[in-house]
Design an enzyme around this catalytic site. Structure first.
Site, PDB file in Angstrom:
ATOM      1  N   CYS A 337       0.644  -0.774  -0.342  1.00  0.00           N
ATOM      2  CA  CYS A 337      -0.031  -0.131   0.121  1.00  0.00           C
ATOM      3  C   CYS A 337       0.687   1.282   0.340  1.00  0.00           C
ATOM      4  O   CYS A 337       0.669   2.477  -1.036  1.00  0.00           O
ATOM      5  CB  CYS A 337      -0.745   0.479   1.674  1.00  0.00           C
ATOM      6  SG  CYS A 337      -1.824  -1.583   1.322  1.00  0.00           S
ATOM      7  N   ARG A 366       5.783 -11.625   5.992  1.00  0.00           N
ATOM      8  CA  ARG A 366       5.120 -11.464   6.784  1.00  0.00           C
ATOM      9  C   ARG A 366       5.379 -12.022   8.019  1.00  0.00           C
ATOM     10  O   ARG A 366       5.960 -13.336   7.581  1.00  0.00           O
ATOM     11  CB  ARG A 366       3.623 -11.111   7.049  1.00  0.00           C
ATOM     12  CG  ARG A 366       3.114 -10.232   5.925  1.00  0.00           C
ATOM     13  CD  ARG A 366       1.620 -10.310   6.020  1.00  0.00           C
ATOM     14  NE  ARG A 366       1.581  -8.943   4.964  1.00  0.00           N
ATOM     15  CZ  ARG A 366       0.003  -8.543   4.740  1.00  0.00           C
ATOM     16  NH1 ARG A 366      -1.095 -10.196   4.749  1.00  0.00           N
ATOM     17  NH2 ARG A 366      -0.565  -8.464   3.953  1.00  0.00           N
ATOM     18  N   GLN A 384       0.894 -11.081  -3.392  1.00  0.00           N
ATOM     19  CA  GLN A 384      -0.437 -10.193  -3.289  1.00  0.00           C
ATOM     20  C   GLN A 384      -0.532  -9.856  -5.155  1.00  0.00           C
ATOM     21  O   GLN A 384       0.053  -8.891  -5.392  1.00  0.00           O
ATOM     22  CB  GLN A 384      -0.455  -8.828  -2.521  1.00  0.00           C
ATOM     23  CG  GLN A 384      -0.790  -9.951  -1.132  1.00  0.00           C
ATOM     24  CD  GLN A 384      -0.902  -8.924  -0.265  1.00  0.00           C
ATOM     25  OE1 GLN A 384      -0.452  -8.089  -0.413  1.00  0.00           O
ATOM     26  NE2 GLN A 384      -2.143  -8.785   0.638  1.00  0.00           N
ATOM     27  N   ASP A 386      -2.277  -7.303  -5.993  1.00  0.00           N
ATOM     28  CA  ASP A 386      -2.391  -6.089  -5.357  1.00  0.00           C
ATOM     29  C   ASP A 386      -3.314  -4.961  -6.731  1.00  0.00           C
ATOM     30  O   ASP A 386      -2.286  -5.133  -7.605  1.00  0.00           O
ATOM     31  CB  ASP A 386      -1.170  -5.735  -4.440  1.00  0.00           C
ATOM     32  CG  ASP A 386      -2.145  -5.603  -3.496  1.00  0.00           C
ATOM     33  OD1 ASP A 386      -3.054  -5.300  -2.810  1.00  0.00           O
ATOM     34  OD2 ASP A 386      -1.310  -5.413  -2.044  1.00  0.00           O
ATOM     35  N   HIS A 388      -4.837  -1.016  -6.431  1.00  0.00           N
ATOM     36  CA  HIS A 388      -4.957   0.311  -4.899  1.00  0.00           C
ATOM     37  C   HIS A 388      -5.652   1.386  -6.331  1.00  0.00           C
ATOM     38  O   HIS A 388      -5.050   2.011  -7.260  1.00  0.00           O
ATOM     39  CB  HIS A 388      -4.086   0.924  -4.729  1.00  0.00           C
ATOM     40  CG  HIS A 388      -3.537   0.122  -2.890  1.00  0.00           C
ATOM     41  ND1 HIS A 388      -2.703  -0.021  -3.487  1.00  0.00           N
ATOM     42  CD2 HIS A 388      -3.836   0.157  -2.090  1.00  0.00           C
ATOM     43  CE1 HIS A 388      -1.804  -1.111  -2.155  1.00  0.00           C
ATOM     44  NE2 HIS A 388      -2.989  -0.970  -1.315  1.00  0.00           N
ATOM     45  N   LYS A 468     -14.605  -3.460   4.897  1.00  0.00           N
ATOM     46  CA  LYS A 468     -13.467  -4.293   3.325  1.00  0.00           C
ATOM     47  C   LYS A 468     -14.425  -5.349   3.152  1.00  0.00           C
ATOM     48  O   LYS A 468     -15.604  -5.645   3.881  1.00  0.00           O
ATOM     49  CB  LYS A 468     -12.513  -5.291   4.058  1.00  0.00           C
ATOM     50  CG  LYS A 468     -12.189  -6.130   4.697  1.00  0.00           C
ATOM     51  CD  LYS A 468     -11.691  -6.556   5.028  1.00  0.00           C
ATOM     52  CE  LYS A 468     -11.279  -8.018   6.595  1.00  0.00           C
ATOM     53  NZ  LYS A 468     -10.614  -8.854   6.440  1.00  0.00           N
ATOM     54  N   HIS A 492      -8.296  -0.768  -1.507  1.00  0.00           N
ATOM     55  CA  HIS A 492      -7.120  -1.459  -2.070  1.00  0.00           C
ATOM     56  C   HIS A 492      -7.781  -2.802  -2.341  1.00  0.00           C
ATOM     57  O   HIS A 492      -8.844  -3.705  -1.359  1.00  0.00           O
ATOM     58  CB  HIS A 492      -7.131  -1.643  -0.191  1.00  0.00           C
ATOM     59  CG  HIS A 492      -5.379  -2.132  -0.507  1.00  0.00           C
ATOM     60  ND1 HIS A 492      -5.185  -3.437   1.091  1.00  0.00           N
ATOM     61  CD2 HIS A 492      -4.791  -3.724  -0.994  1.00  0.00           C
ATOM     62  CE1 HIS A 492      -3.660  -3.746   0.548  1.00  0.00           C
ATOM     63  NE2 HIS A 492      -4.327  -4.297  -0.999  1.00  0.00           N
TER      64      HIS A 492
END
Length: 624
Positions: A337, A366, A384, A386, A388, A468, A492
């Site tokens: 992000c 992580r 991911q 991902d 945005h 979410k 996101h």
């Protein structure tokens, strides 16, 4: 005398004296309290049948066919197992034992791991406890009395749990015969309400999930009303074991996780990497077609970036330790992000520029404790899918609606057609104003309603920076998997969740037999004798020239062995070549299921492959 109005779900009602038990009230309303009725929901809360009613209420009897009824059934089964363990092994200490979706477990502090012979003894004793049909009774103790009660019995873990509860809180315990356990409940009326009972396996587990704490001995089990239901469940467990992505991934030489590299870190072997490439290329192509711009970001950044983003305050426990570089602290990224935000901030933007959609297959890291790592499904380094989306407030609903459509399209392309959708709201720890939270939550809800998507509210399960939508997919065995998430305030979203986890789910969904468009090898051309080598080589060349992933099997082995090995490798098509095929310019075609598809020319075989290449349909049905 105070009178209560009791209403059943079907609308029938009756006034009854206050203070009666739920079971008595149901009987008064004409329901026979049989072993099929396990507990009840009173004004939406699941309670014991022995619970007293004090006010007007809607009462719904619960049976095994309801999720709440099954939870009570399995929770009581857990206590039966714990009682059996204490009777067979009195020195074992009790810790915790929750119900699961299809069973239960209980963790015990014991001086050694339980053996298969131990499980046989425990299971036999549990069946005896069921046969005794012991009444299950609830009692409440003060915190001080509860501590004293369990201290006298040497249950130090229970004492620790009670000490963590607030002062003045009433502590509930449940007893069956001589056995008493700390528990909120509710429970079955008697141990005899359990039909069939089966212990499955054991495992180690750290107390409170922390490797710094003592190792406990966990026993898994399950229970059902009938033997037929248990047998069906055990057969399903065998199929799950057969499809386990760790087992199949090794057999098909797709991936590995090796101690020399570190737990939770995945090596993609050539065939696994081929499938990953296909997934990623499909993802990139579809995102470009849907108005996304692709970006890349580094794997580390200054720690200050993560302080600004809030991750240090709210996500620190899930981040690896920072590293010192030239007197500055750097951090392996746990999220993509902040990088996307920094790309957005690199220029002045006009509201006319919006929406701007950035997508990245970004690898993040992580810290997951060793005890929770699980193959590809729980790892420490993962990629991911991902994105945005930067948009105006008035664009949120339409953008989320488009993301929902895109999500179902992507997941449907991989053969997933059933979904469960949840709207997760503001958690206890969060950032941002109430107004922004309400605005973002309303936009997500409006998008779901506008698309006619059935959903459930998941209270307090949003991320710290916004609400979410979570989308779970159902696999071929009916299991639900969390994959897609769509978050606001800045939108996101990740559609597959992570490439690693999604690949693990795909392996189990297909049992390793990937559809032709995803198969690392789509066709194997095999010779019967050395005489066909030139023809086989020419066929493979033609297949590759047409864009197919083909291999030649020219080994000096019997054709039956070659076919069996190709079937075991889950290759979609086998093209067998003997002297007759060479002379006629054809191929003998077999499918991986063993089906004989007849004889075809090379051109016919190419048409067969092309017809089988299309990704799964994109239609979806939503779980109501």
């Amino acid at each position: 005398m105070h009178v209560m109005k009791i209403t059943l779900k079907n609308g029938s009602s009756r006034d009854v004296p206050a203070g009666q038990s739920v079971g008595s009230v149901l009987s008064a309303l004409g329901l026979t309290i049989s072993p099929d009725i396990l507990a009840a929901k009173v004004n939406g809360q699941t309670v014991d049948l022995s619970s007293a009613l004090a006010e007007d209420a809607e009462v719904i009897p619960l049976q095994f066919d309801s999720a709440e009824g099954r939870e009570v059934y399995r929770h009581s089964s857990t206590h039966i197992m714990a009682q059996a363990v204490k009777e067979v092994f009195p020195t074992a200490q009790l810790t915790i034992g929750p119900a699961l979706e299809d069973g239960f477990f209980y963790d015990f502090a014991f001086e050694r791991p339980f053996t298969p012979e131990d499980l046989e003894k425990i299971e036999a004793r549990a069946k005896d406890i069921i046969k005794r049909a012991l009444p299950v009774k609830r009692a409440e103790l003060s915190k001080q009395d509860a501590i004293k009660f369990f201290q006298e019995r040497g249950e130090t873990y229970k004492v620790e749990l009670i000490q963590g509860l607030s002062d003045g809180q009433a502590i509930s315990v449940y007893s069956q015969g001589e056995f008493t356990d700390l528990c909120r409940g509710p429970h079955l009326p008697t141990t005899g309400h359990v039909g069939v009972f089966k212990l499955l396996n054991t495992a180690g587990a750290y107390w409170r999930g922390d490797e710094r704490n003592p190792m406990l001995q966990r026993i898994y089990g399950t229970s059902f009303p009938t033997q037929t239901e248990l047998d069906a469940h055990l057969a399903r467990l065998e199929e799950i074991k057969r499809r386990d992505h760790r087992k199949v991934g090794k057999e098909l030489d797709l991936i590995s996780i090796q101690d020399d590299i570190g737990p939770g870190l995945v090596l993609w072997h050539p065939k696994g990497a081929t499938i990953r490439l296909l997934i990623e290329n499909f993802w990139r192509d579809q995102h470009i077609q849907n108005g996304y711009e692709l970006v890349y970001s580094p794997h580390v950044a200054r720690l200050d970036l993560w302080k600004t983003s809030g991750h240090v305050d709210y996500y620190r426990d899930n981040m690896f330790a920072s590293m010192k570089v030239e007197n500055s602290e750097y951090q392996l990224k746990p999220m993509n992000c902040p990088f996307h935000i920094m790309i957005y901030k690199s220029h002045l933007r006009s509201y006319r520029d919006l929406p701007i959609r950035y997508g990245e297959l970004g690898t993040v890291y992580r810290y997951e404790r060793t005890g929770v790592l699980h193959g590809l499904l729980r790892v420490r380094g993962f990629t991911q899918d991902d994105a945005h989306l930067f948009c105006r407030v008035d664009q949120i609903e339409s953008e989320v609606s488009q993301v929902l459509d895109f999500t179902f399209f992507i997941l449907g392309s991989f053969g997933f057609t059933e979904f469960e959708v949840y709207l997760s709201t503001k958690p206890e720890k969060s950032v941002g104003s109430e107004e922004r939270w309400a605005q973002a939550t309303s936009a997500l809800e409006a998008a779901l309603k506008g698309r006619g998507v059935a959903y459930q509210i998941d209270p307090g399960e949003g991320v710290f920076y916004g609400p979410k939508i979570d989308i779970k997919i159902k696999d071929a065995l009916g299991r639900s998997w969390q994959c897609s998430t769509i978050q606001a305030i800045m939108i996101h979203r990740a559609l597959m969740g992570s490439i690693e986890r999604f690949f693990g789910i795909l392996i189990e969904h297909f049992g390793g037999a990937f559809p032709t468009w995803l198969a690392p090898v789509q066709a194997t051309v095999m010779s019967i004798t050395d005489n066909q080598r030139p023809y086989v080589a020419d066929v493979v060349t033609q297949l590759k020239a047409a864009g197919f992933r083909a291999e030649a099997d020219l080994r000096n082995e019997k054709i039956g062995l070659k076919i069996r090995e190709a079937e075991k490798a889950k290759v979609p098509f086998m093209f067998v070549v003997g002297d007759r095929e060479v002379q006629s310019g054809t191929l003998a075609i077999r499918g991986r299921s063993g089906a004989n598809l007849g004889s075809m020319t090379v051109a016919g075989a190419l048409d067969l492959l092309r017809a089988d290449l299309k990704p799964a349909g994109q239609q979806h049905s939503l779980t109501q």
